[in-house]
Write an enzyme that holds these catalytic residues in place. Structure first.
Site, PDB file in Angstrom:
ATOM      1  N   SER A 198      25.787  37.021  34.012  1.00 21.95           N
ATOM      2  CA  SER A 198      27.128  36.579  34.415  1.00 21.95           C
ATOM      3  C   SER A 198      27.475  37.150  35.785  1.00 21.95           C
ATOM      4  O   SER A 198      27.922  38.292  35.898  1.00 21.95           O
ATOM      5  CB  SER A 198      28.141  37.038  33.350  1.00 21.95           C
ATOM      6  OG  SER A 198      29.437  36.950  33.847  1.00 21.95           O
ATOM      7  N   GLY A 199      27.207  36.347  36.819  1.00 20.99           N
ATOM      8  CA  GLY A 199      27.505  36.775  38.189  1.00 20.99           C
ATOM      9  C   GLY A 199      28.703  36.000  38.705  1.00 20.99           C
ATOM     10  O   GLY A 199      29.851  36.374  38.452  1.00 20.99           O
ATOM     11  N   GLU A 430      31.885  40.653  45.700  1.00 20.43           N
ATOM     12  CA  GLU A 430      33.338  40.365  45.586  1.00 20.43           C
ATOM     13  C   GLU A 430      33.628  38.868  45.587  1.00 20.43           C
ATOM     14  O   GLU A 430      34.604  38.409  46.194  1.00 20.43           O
ATOM     15  CB  GLU A 430      34.116  41.057  46.706  1.00 20.43           C
ATOM     16  CG  GLU A 430      34.509  42.471  46.338  1.00 20.43           C
ATOM     17  CD  GLU A 430      35.908  42.850  46.828  1.00 20.43           C
ATOM     18  OE1 GLU A 430      36.602  42.016  47.412  1.00 20.43           O
ATOM     19  OE2 GLU A 430      36.288  44.000  46.590  1.00 20.43           O
TER      20      GLU A 430
HETATM   21  S1  MYA Z   1      32.777  42.765  41.786  1.00 17.85           S
HETATM   22  C1  MYA Z   1      32.223  41.244  41.140  1.00 17.85           C
HETATM   23  C2  MYA Z   1      32.801  40.092  41.857  1.00 17.85           C
HETATM   24  N1  MYA Z   1      32.649  38.893  41.065  1.00 17.85           N
HETATM   25  C3  MYA Z   1      33.310  37.823  41.361  1.00 17.85           C
HETATM   26  O1  MYA Z   1      34.084  37.783  42.304  1.00 17.85           O
HETATM   27  C4  MYA Z   1      33.132  36.654  40.451  1.00 17.85           C
HETATM   28  C5  MYA Z   1      33.288  35.335  41.152  1.00 17.85           C
HETATM   29  N2  MYA Z   1      33.746  34.332  40.220  1.00 17.85           N
HETATM   30  C6  MYA Z   1      35.044  33.931  40.167  1.00 17.85           C
HETATM   31  O2  MYA Z   1      35.878  34.338  40.958  1.00 17.85           O
HETATM   32  C7  MYA Z   1      35.452  32.953  39.072  1.00 17.85           C
HETATM   33  O3  MYA Z   1      34.551  33.045  38.001  1.00 17.85           O
HETATM   34  C8  MYA Z   1      35.584  31.481  39.577  1.00 17.85           C
HETATM   35  C9  MYA Z   1      36.368  30.668  38.522  1.00 17.85           C
HETATM   36  C10 MYA Z   1      36.427  31.392  40.823  1.00 17.85           C
HETATM   37  C11 MYA Z   1      34.193  30.936  39.841  1.00 17.85           C
HETATM   38  N3  MYA Z   1      43.040  33.887  41.056  1.00 17.85           N
HETATM   39  O4  MYA Z   1      38.272  27.989  34.166  1.00 17.85           O
HETATM   40  P1  MYA Z   1      38.590  28.445  35.550  1.00 17.85           P
HETATM   41  C12 MYA Z   1      42.493  31.103  36.877  1.00 17.85           C
HETATM   42  C13 MYA Z   1      43.955  33.572  40.113  1.00 17.85           C
HETATM   43  O5  MYA Z   1      38.684  27.406  36.569  1.00 17.85           O
HETATM   44  P2  MYA Z   1      35.981  29.559  36.155  1.00 17.85           P
HETATM   45  C14 MYA Z   1      31.908  43.057  43.195  1.00 17.85           C
HETATM   46  O6  MYA Z   1      31.179  42.263  43.683  1.00 17.85           O
HETATM   47  C15 MYA Z   1      42.541  29.596  36.820  1.00 17.85           C
HETATM   48  O7  MYA Z   1      43.606  29.078  37.543  1.00 17.85           O
HETATM   49  N4  MYA Z   1      43.640  32.827  39.080  1.00 17.85           N
HETATM   50  O8  MYA Z   1      37.590  29.607  36.030  1.00 17.85           O
HETATM   51  C16 MYA Z   1      32.163  44.447  43.743  1.00 17.85           C
HETATM   52  C17 MYA Z   1      42.712  29.398  35.322  1.00 17.85           C
HETATM   53  O9  MYA Z   1      44.053  29.704  34.957  1.00 17.85           O
HETATM   54  P3  MYA Z   1      44.760  29.057  33.646  1.00 17.85           P
HETATM   55  C18 MYA Z   1      42.396  32.351  38.978  1.00 17.85           C
HETATM   56  O10 MYA Z   1      35.524  28.187  36.507  1.00 17.85           O
HETATM   57  C19 MYA Z   1      31.505  44.783  45.029  1.00 17.85           C
HETATM   58  C20 MYA Z   1      41.814  30.486  34.731  1.00 17.85           C
HETATM   59  O11 MYA Z   1      41.749  31.500  35.734  1.00 17.85           O
HETATM   60  C21 MYA Z   1      41.399  32.643  39.937  1.00 17.85           C
HETATM   61  O12 MYA Z   1      35.398  30.234  34.971  1.00 17.85           O
HETATM   62  C22 MYA Z   1      32.012  46.057  45.633  1.00 17.85           C
HETATM   63  C23 MYA Z   1      40.402  29.986  34.410  1.00 17.85           C
HETATM   64  O13 MYA Z   1      39.956  29.271  35.523  1.00 17.85           O
HETATM   65  C24 MYA Z   1      41.775  33.453  41.010  1.00 17.85           C
HETATM   66  N5  MYA Z   1      40.920  33.828  41.956  1.00 17.85           N
HETATM   67  O14 MYA Z   1      35.662  30.550  37.386  1.00 17.85           O
HETATM   68  C25 MYA Z   1      33.118  45.776  46.576  1.00 17.85           C
HETATM   69  N6  MYA Z   1      40.241  32.045  39.566  1.00 17.85           N
HETATM   70  O15 MYA Z   1      43.996  29.526  32.439  1.00 17.85           O
HETATM   71  C26 MYA Z   1      33.480  46.872  47.510  1.00 17.85           C
HETATM   72  C27 MYA Z   1      40.503  31.397  38.427  1.00 17.85           C
HETATM   73  O16 MYA Z   1      46.162  29.559  33.654  1.00 17.85           O
HETATM   74  C28 MYA Z   1      34.513  46.337  48.433  1.00 17.85           C
HETATM   75  N7  MYA Z   1      41.800  31.587  38.073  1.00 17.85           N
HETATM   76  O17 MYA Z   1      44.687  27.575  33.795  1.00 17.85           O
HETATM   77  C29 MYA Z   1      34.553  46.994  49.740  1.00 17.85           C
HETATM   78  C30 MYA Z   1      35.706  46.515  50.530  1.00 17.85           C
HETATM   79  C31 MYA Z   1      36.029  47.508  51.583  1.00 17.85           C
HETATM   80  C32 MYA Z   1      37.410  48.100  51.406  1.00 17.85           C
HETATM   81  C33 MYA Z   1      37.494  49.463  52.103  1.00 17.85           C
HETATM   82  C34 MYA Z   1      38.770  50.242  51.808  1.00 17.85           C
HETATM   83  C35 MYA Z   1      38.849  51.502  52.461  1.00 17.85           C
END
Ligand code: MYA
Length: 619
Positions: A198-199, A430
């Protein structure tokens, strides 16, 4: 990927409604007091997302113009008081080369970072944090990004996502118990979502949490993969299935027992950031450690990610700045063919493009951060765009910096090859850029589709929908004769009027294109990923152009010393972007491109079936 289809099948604005928790808590509280209506439940509230509205061919200017400036004098002073110690630490204490060689951050460096407050940037003082808002946080992230992306990911995994759920959704008791540990208590946090199977399809996770017979605990079993801080964290936000259809978020302590981590992964870059598998075997989680509501885990996960994405843009805008400085230093000094290489057009084009990309990236992330601080609820698409744009721009900028330095750029000692390796992951984690492009296109289409549906419904019963219909008809008729289209010209500095007009025309064309695609494909548009990418790319270029128009206009208005340069950057960017936008939109109806997309589908199928290229050598 089939769940992505729900974006269009479901009507309404479901991607937005769940987001009360992800905005500035102070302004949320203020809003609740003043209206006593919880915006989370208000399906009829207006949607102020600029990007969503361009899918209807409309300009929603509220969160775009004027370019925001949210920090009070006191907040600016506090931010500035942190800049020097942060800069000093990253320039003189942290050693990014040593971190990379050791594949970990030195303990003394970590100690220094805890003392500086780096691990508790946003939580309020009462929880040991510095209490920074998103804008201030972005400023700090920019400094980190300029120096060490491995440290940036350690920090980001800890607070942008690791304990962000507790910060946003935690009960007072959860906050009291956990936040002091992660802000000052030298306890690392991690965000545990991804699993071996699951990615991108985040909702398909298999880890399960079953309520114990006595109802006091959830018993967690499963495993997570590629977890940043996975081997060093003691507190984690874990997502697990609590029923066939629903996920729930939990706060899990390593101390609960049954939690183990695999060895650190050997990665291409960000080597000092610890990445491991994490295994859960009959972990007993007290019921009071459910984060948010039982069954709401998917939304909790999405909203944590939405909330942190601007940080990546801010971080990478700092990285790009540092790359540009290296390239420019070389261009200013390197003599070839009798001239400094900065005198040559080929180098000038590179430096100008790198600078434009940095300007767009920085403008996007700070606009989003500031909007969030002003109480915006509608920043998801903008944040996704900023993540995609910043990660691709940073790659390009670093690569071009290496090119400007030539052979010198390829040498390890110059420091750019490490940055290039570090940057690569930002297009993957992310939310991969491919998934986020589809997210932007499908969510936008869903929003436009809801309007179209309303129109179709009204047409079936015109008598009782006269108001809505006459409004729609006159809007369309006016546009047809060239009146009433988008007009960004009224918001920008006179010097940018022509670029604003071009981008306005692009938005008109974008709206028309979305509507024709919806009429042509209806819900089957979800299967047209070649076309969805064209839409996403256009949306990215439109949004990038408008943030620059906004920021440069504000610079002119404030008579900033850099205003003229910013106008120049914006002119060049918007002029080029409008050509790209028209090209991308034209592709969606072009016979040539239909043919090209068909061929690409066939080529890909042949190569996949053949498990590799399928051509014959003629030698
Ligand atoms: S962490 C791992 C990151 N993983 C991901 O990002 C996973 C990517 N996948 C997805 O985002 C979702 O599975 C997708 C939707 C988008 C593919 N906001 O049935 P659905 C709602 C709000 O259509 P799916 C990492 O990498 C949607 O409206 N709501 O969904 C860490 C619906 O609502 P409802 C949303 O087709 C790395 C429900 O959800 C969103 O399954 C380290 C179901 O929707 C959304 N975005 O998939 C990082 N999406 O039920 C370090 C969907 O009400 C960072 N929905 O109708 C470093 C940064 C630097 C910072 C520095 C600070 C100092």
């Amino acid at each position: 990927m089939n769940r992505l289809g729900n974006f269009v099948i479901k009507s309404g604005r479901n991607a937005y409604k769940s987001d009360i928790c992800t905005r500035s808590l102070a302004s949320a509280a203020a809003q609740r007091k003043s209206t006593s209506v919880d915006p989370q439940d208000d399906k009829n509230r207006p949607n102020y997302s600029f990007v969503s509205n361009i899918f209807r061919g409309q300009v929603e200017s509220k969160e775009m113009f004027p370019y925001p400036d949210v920090l009070s004098a006191e907040q600016k002073e506090f931010t500035n008081s942190l800049v020097d110690p942060f800069e000093n630490f990253f320039s003189n204490v942290n050693n990014s080369v040593k971190n990379e060689e050791n594949c970990q951050i030195e303990q003394s460096t970590l100690d220094h970072m805890w003392e500086l407050g780096c691990f508790g940037l946003q939580p309020e003082e009462e929880y040991g944090g510095l209490g920074l808002n998103n804008t201030q946080n972005a400023r700090m992230a920019q400094i980190v990004g300029a120096h060490d992306l491995g440290v940036g990911v350690t920090l980001g995994a800890h607070q942008s996502i690791g304990y962000k759920g507790i910060f946003l959704y935690g009960t007072p008791e959860q906050k009291q118990k956990y936040l002091p540990k992660v802000t000052t208590g030298r306890t690392f946090a991690a965000f545990c979502l991804t699993e071996p199977s699951s990615g991108s399809d985040a909702a398909s996770i298999k880890a399960s949490a079953k309520l114990s017979d006595d109802g006091k605990h959830y018993i967690l079993n499963g495993s997570k993969i590629w977890i940043s801080n996975g081997g060093i964290c003691d507190i984690m936000t874990v997502f697990a299935r609590t029923s066939e259809k629903h996920l729930t978020a939990f706060i899990v302590e390593r101390g609960f027992g049954g939690v183990t981590s695999g060895p650190p992964e050997n990665k291409m870059g960000i080597k000092c950031s610890n990445t491991t598998e994490v295994f859960y075997e009959d972990v007993k989680i007290p019921v009071e450690n459910v984060l948010g509501e039982v069954g709401d885990g998917f939304k909790v996960a999405m909203n944590i990610l939405n909330n942190g994405r601007y940080g990546m843009g801010a971080t990478l805008s700092g990285t790009m700045k540092a790359c540009i400085e290296k390239a420019v230093n070389h261009a200013n000094n390197r003599l070839q063919f009798g001239n400094k290489i900065k005198e040559y057009g080929a180098i000038q084009e590179k430096i100008a493009r790198m600078t434009m990309l940095q300007y767009v990236t920085e403008s996007m992330s700070f606009q989003i951060a500031q909007n969030m601080d002003s109480g915006s609820l509608d920043y998801h698409l903008e944040a996704a765009i900023s993540k995609v744009f910043s990660s691709e721009s940073a790659w390009y900028v670093c690569d071009e910096a290496i090119q400007v330095l030539g052979g010198m750029g390829y040498m390890k000692d110059t420091g750019l090859e490490k940055v290039l390796r570090d940057i690569r992951i930002f297009r993957i984690f992310e939310g991969s850029n491919d998934i986020l492009r589809l997210f932007v296109a499908l969510t936008g289409i869903q929003y436009a589709g809801a309007n179209l549906k309303e129109l179709q419904k009204a047409l079936k019963n015109p008598a009782s929908n006269l108001g809505f219909l006459s409004q729609e008809v006159s809007r369309r008729a006016m546009k047809q004769i060239g009146i009433g289209g988008c007009n960004l010209g009224t918001f920008v500095a006179p010097a940018l009027k022509s670029q604003a007009d071009s981008i306005s025309q692009c938005i008109d064309l974008f709206g028309k294109t979305v509507e024709s695609l919806l009429v042509k494909y209806n819900k089957n548009i979800i299967h047209e990923q070649f076309l969805l990418n064209c839409l996403a790319n256009s949306a990215i270029d439109i949004y990038g152009s408008v943030v620059c128009l906004s920021r440069a206009s504000r610079a002119v208005e404030l008579n900033l010393p850099t205003a003229e340069h910013e106008v120049s950057l914006t002119k060049a960017w918007c002029t080029e972007a409008s050509v790209k936008i028209v090209d991308n939109l034209t592709r969606t109806s072009s016979r040539n491109y239909q043919e090209i997309f068909r061929e690409m589908k066939n080529i890909s199928k042949t190569v996949c079936d053949n498990e590799g290229v399928n051509t014959t050598h003629i030698v």
